[in-house]
Design an enzyme around this catalytic site. Structure first.
Site: not given
Length: 337
Positions: A48, A81, A114, A116, A179
Site C-alpha cells: 500500500c 487485512w 478497514v 492501512v 486510482y
C-alpha cells in the site's frame, strides 16, 4: 477492504473514503493518546502506498524502537487485512488475526472500511487512527523527542506552506489520480484522470529538472509522498491501472529522481515489489478478474547510477542516514529488483 469491495473496483466510480478515525498521537496527549515509546503498533501493508509513507517516515526518523511494526499479508480475504505472514496467523504483539479486530475494539459493530496504515494502542487493542495523511506529519513533529540522533527534519516549519502546496497537487493528480484512472468505469472518466496524472508528473518533472528534491535541498514529506507512487508506477500503475502514456523508466528526470530516493537509506530498503504486484493484481478482481500476476516489467534498473547528486542537496541535511534495517523488518530477496 473486503473481497466484495475489491471486486467492485472498475464497476462503480472511485471515491477515496475519508479516514474514519483521525485521533492524533501528540506530545501533550490532547486527544487522549500521548506519545509514549512502546505503547503503539503501526500496522501496514508493504503493498500500500499510503502505508509505505508511514514505514519510510518511521525509518528515516529512527522510530523503530518507539513504534513497533506489523506487516499484513498483501493478499486480503473477505475479512480484509490479515496477519497470515506471522506464526499461527496472528500478530505476535496484538494477538489478533485480522486488523478489523482492532477496529471492532474501538467501535462496536463498525461497518466501515478497514485500511492501512493504522496505529493500534497495544494495551487496549483499540485502533487509534487510520489517518494516513496525519500519521506521518505527527511522526515528524509530535514524536520529535523520540527521534534518533541525526534524524532529518521532514516537515521543516519555514517550508511547510510550500510543502503543503506541492503535496496537494501531487495527492490530487498523482497519488489519488492513478486510482481514479485504474478504477474508472467510463472512457471519459478514465481519460480525464489519466491526463491529470501525466500533466502533474510533467509539472513535477519541470520542478525537479534543476533541483534534487521537491522543496528545499533535503528530503521532506513531499518527496516521501511522491516516491511511494513513483516506485509502483511501472510495476503496477502503468499496466494494471492503464496509466500507460509512458513508463517512469522512460522519463529521464523522474526516473533519475526516483532512483535517487530508492537508493537513499530509508526508501528502497522498505520496498517489496513482490508484495506490491501480488496485491494489486490478485486483490483488485474487478480490474483483473483472472488474478494473474504478470512476470514483468523488468525492475532491475532501480540500483543504476542516477547522477542526481550533481544538482547538490543533501538527503539528510546536517543529519545522518538511518542505521541498518532491523533483521525482523528486512524485505525478502523475492521483493527486491
Amino acid at each position: 477492504m473486503s473481497t466484495e469491495g475489491n471486486a467492485a473496483y472498475g464497476k462503480s466510480p472511485f471515491v477515496r473514503s475519508k479516514s474514519h478515525f483521525a485521533d492524533r498521537i501528540t506530545a501533550d496527549g490532547r486527544d487522549g493518546w500521548p506519545v509514549e515509546a512502546g505503547r503503539y503498533r503501526l500496522v501496514v501493508s508493504r503493498a500500500c502506498p499510503w502505508a509505505s509513507r508511514a514505514v519510510i517516515s518511521r525509518r528515516l526518523l529512527g522510530l523503530e524502537n518507539a513504534v513497533s511494526l506489523a506487516v499484513a499479508d498483501p493478499v486480503q480475504d473477505d475479512r480484509s487485512w490479515r496477519f497470515t505472514l506471522d506464526p499461527g496467523d496472528r500478530d505476535p504483539v496484538l494477538g489478533i488475526r485480522f486488523l478489523s479486530e482492532a477496529y471492532d475494539a474501538r467501535a462496536t459493530r463498525y461497518d466501515g472500511g478497514v485500511s492501512v496504515p493504522a496505529v493500534v494502542d497495544v494495551p487496549s487493542g483499540e485502533l487509534v487512527t487510520n489517518d494516513y495523511q496525519g500519521i506521518t506529519l505527527d511522526f515528524a513533529t509530535e514524536w520529535s523527542a523520540l527521534h534518533r540522533p541525526g534524524a532529518p527534519d521532514l516537515y521543516p516549519e519555514p517550508l511547510r506552506a510550500e510543502i503543503d502546496e506541492v503535496m496537494d497537487g501531487v495527492y490530487r493528480d498523482v497519488n489519488n489520480g492513478v486510482y481514479r484512472a485504474g478504477f474508472a468505469t467510463h472512457q471519459r472518466e478514465y481519460e480525464d484522470a489519466c491526463q491529470d496524472v501525466f500533466r502533474r508528473l510533467e509539472l513535477v518533472a519541470r520542478r525537479l529538472a534543476e533541483r534534487r528534491y521537491l522543496v528545499g535541498d533535503t528530503v521532506t514529506e513531499a518527496d516521501i509522498r511522491l516516491f511511494t507512487t513513483l516506485v509502483r508506477f511501472d510495476a503496477v500503475y502503468h499496466g494494471h491501472f492503464k496509466c500507460n502514456r509512458w513508463k517512469l523508466s522512460e522519463h529521464p528526470v523522474l526516473w533519475a529522481y526516483a532512483r535517487d530516493l530508492y537508493q537513499t537509506p530509508g526508501f528502497g530498503d522498505t520496498v517489496d515489489f513482490d508484495h506490491i504486484k501480488r496485491h494489486y493484481y490478485r486483490v483488485h478482481t474487478g480490474v483483473n478478474p483472472t488474478g494473474i500476476v504478470p512476470l514483468g516489467p523488468d525492475l532491475s534498473g532501480w540500483p543504476a547510477p542516477h547522477h542526481r547528486e550533481e544538482l547538490g542537496g543533501r538527503p539528510f541535511g546536517d543529519g545522518t542516514p538511518p542505521g541498518p534495517v532491523p533483521v525482523a523488518e528486512r524485505v525478502s530477496a523475492a521483493g527486491q529488483p
